[in-house]
Write a protein that holds these residues in place. Sequence first.
Motif, PDB file in Angstrom:
ATOM      1  N   TYR A 266     -11.568  11.811 -33.268  1.00 19.96           N
ATOM      2  CA  TYR A 266     -12.266  12.865 -34.004  1.00 19.96           C
ATOM      3  C   TYR A 266     -13.604  13.132 -33.332  1.00 19.96           C
ATOM      4  CZ  TYR A 266     -14.619  15.283 -37.878  1.00 19.96           C
ATOM      5  OH  TYR A 266     -15.298  16.190 -38.652  1.00 19.96           O
ATOM      6  N   LYS A 267     -13.887  14.414 -33.083  1.00 19.86           N
ATOM      7  CA  LYS A 267     -15.145  14.801 -32.456  1.00 19.86           C
ATOM      8  C   LYS A 267     -15.892  15.785 -33.346  1.00 19.86           C
ATOM      9  CE  LYS A 267     -13.831  14.166 -27.597  1.00 19.86           C
ATOM     10  NZ  LYS A 267     -13.738  14.811 -26.261  1.00 19.86           N
ATOM     11  N   VAL A 268     -17.224  15.700 -33.309  1.00 19.31           N
ATOM     12  CA  VAL A 268     -18.091  16.641 -34.003  1.00 19.31           C
ATOM     13  C   VAL A 268     -19.043  17.234 -32.977  1.00 19.31           C
ATOM     14  CG1 VAL A 268     -19.832  16.951 -35.791  1.00 19.31           C
ATOM     15  CG2 VAL A 268     -17.940  15.371 -36.173  1.00 19.31           C
ATOM     16  N   ASN A 269     -18.962  18.544 -32.782  1.00 17.35           N
ATOM     17  CA  ASN A 269     -19.805  19.229 -31.790  1.00 17.35           C
ATOM     18  C   ASN A 269     -19.692  18.585 -30.414  1.00 17.35           C
ATOM     19  OD1 ASN A 269     -20.760  21.019 -33.770  1.00 17.35           O
ATOM     20  ND2 ASN A 269     -22.390  19.592 -34.353  1.00 17.35           N
ATOM     21  N   GLY A 270     -18.474  18.186 -30.071  1.00 16.46           N
ATOM     22  CA  GLY A 270     -18.232  17.608 -28.763  1.00 16.46           C
ATOM     23  C   GLY A 270     -18.553  16.131 -28.652  1.00 16.46           C
ATOM     24  N   VAL A 271     -19.108  15.534 -29.717  1.00 18.60           N
ATOM     25  CA  VAL A 271     -19.459  14.108 -29.708  1.00 18.60           C
ATOM     26  C   VAL A 271     -18.351  13.317 -30.388  1.00 18.60           C
ATOM     27  CG1 VAL A 271     -21.124  12.372 -30.442  1.00 18.60           C
ATOM     28  CG2 VAL A 271     -21.912  14.646 -29.742  1.00 18.60           C
TER      29      VAL A 271
END
Length: 395
Positions: A266-271
């Motif tokens: 799982y990624k958030v804003n590419g992180v």
Amino acid sequence: NVILTLENITKIYPNGTVANKDINIELRKGEIHSIVGENGAGKSTLMKIIFAIEKQSSGKIYYKGEEVNYSNSMEAIQNGIGMVHQHFMLIPSFTVAENIVLGAEPTKGAFIDGKEAVRVTQELAKKYNFDIDVTQKVSELTVSAKQKVEILKTLYRNAEVIILDEPTAVLTPQETEQLFEQLIQFKKMGHTIVFISHKLNEVKQISDRISVIRLGESKGTYDADGFTIEKLTEMIIGRKIEMNFDDIRKPVENPQMILDVRNLSYKVNGVSKVENVNFSIKGGEILGIAGVQTEVSSWRFAGDQYTAGAQIDMLITRRDKVINLCEMKYSAYDYEITPKYNKELRERCSTFRRVTKTRHALHITLVTPWGLKLNANAGIIGQTVNLEDLFAYAR
């Protein structure tokens, strides 16, 4: 030896919620004093009152024998009361030294003395046995090292009372032991440590005395020696707890697979937040998931591409709460962020006052949510300050 006294502290919010009711606690000089209670018991509110982030509805605070009524946290810091929050308040692109001295920088003439900032922070770290490179950027530090920087910030300002809000939540067991060794050293040097934690084994290990808060009310202060974890648990929740788990450990016949997770990412804003996680659980099982709490930055704003000459409305939020609606005017060498003062948002628009960037420096004047006015000139210390850093000031 009493350094700080809370007398009948009550906090009632405008919606009628009673966070604290007639709290009475004495803190002694040179002790580690833990405050324990369930979630929602009022511990954090009480600490914010001591640190002048919140105002009590009634009651008195005595510091070094005199009644005090600080108007904001800056006054508390100036008088020797410091607080290390659970979520760190550091500027990632600044060095350790720059974060420590921020707001109280050594100067040379009209300019900040960067070399002196490094020297004094190195001496401070050595005095308290903190193994940390003060020239390193905060963005490069581990979570435990960032916590050390937060503690050094309070020590730099000569804090005699240091409030630690859930300090071990972000630490491994080994890092926790190292922190406890340092807290014991602080105690020997005359500092008073207020330790907030849900981990009762740690509370029992590190504390000299323990104060219990239940449903916003103080239930007494006790010497840690001879005070068992079972008794402490009973005091916190108000009833005895059965510690026998034999019933739930009985095996289940022919358990079926209930959940099977494979390669979960799982990624958030590419992180990347979760990467290639695998686990399964069968009926009748209890699956435990262990790990340290990580830092989470919840700042986000509308508009991530800025063009010279553009004018952008930014909706700034923090932890899902609207903080401010601002107007950003941007050109090649300068930009200005000002609150959009309208009837609906007038009360919310107190955080960001003015930001002006020139070719050589970034001049910042803003007011934090708790009323502390900050002025900074990033260009003098040779740093590049981006919007993320700007928002970090308001934390």
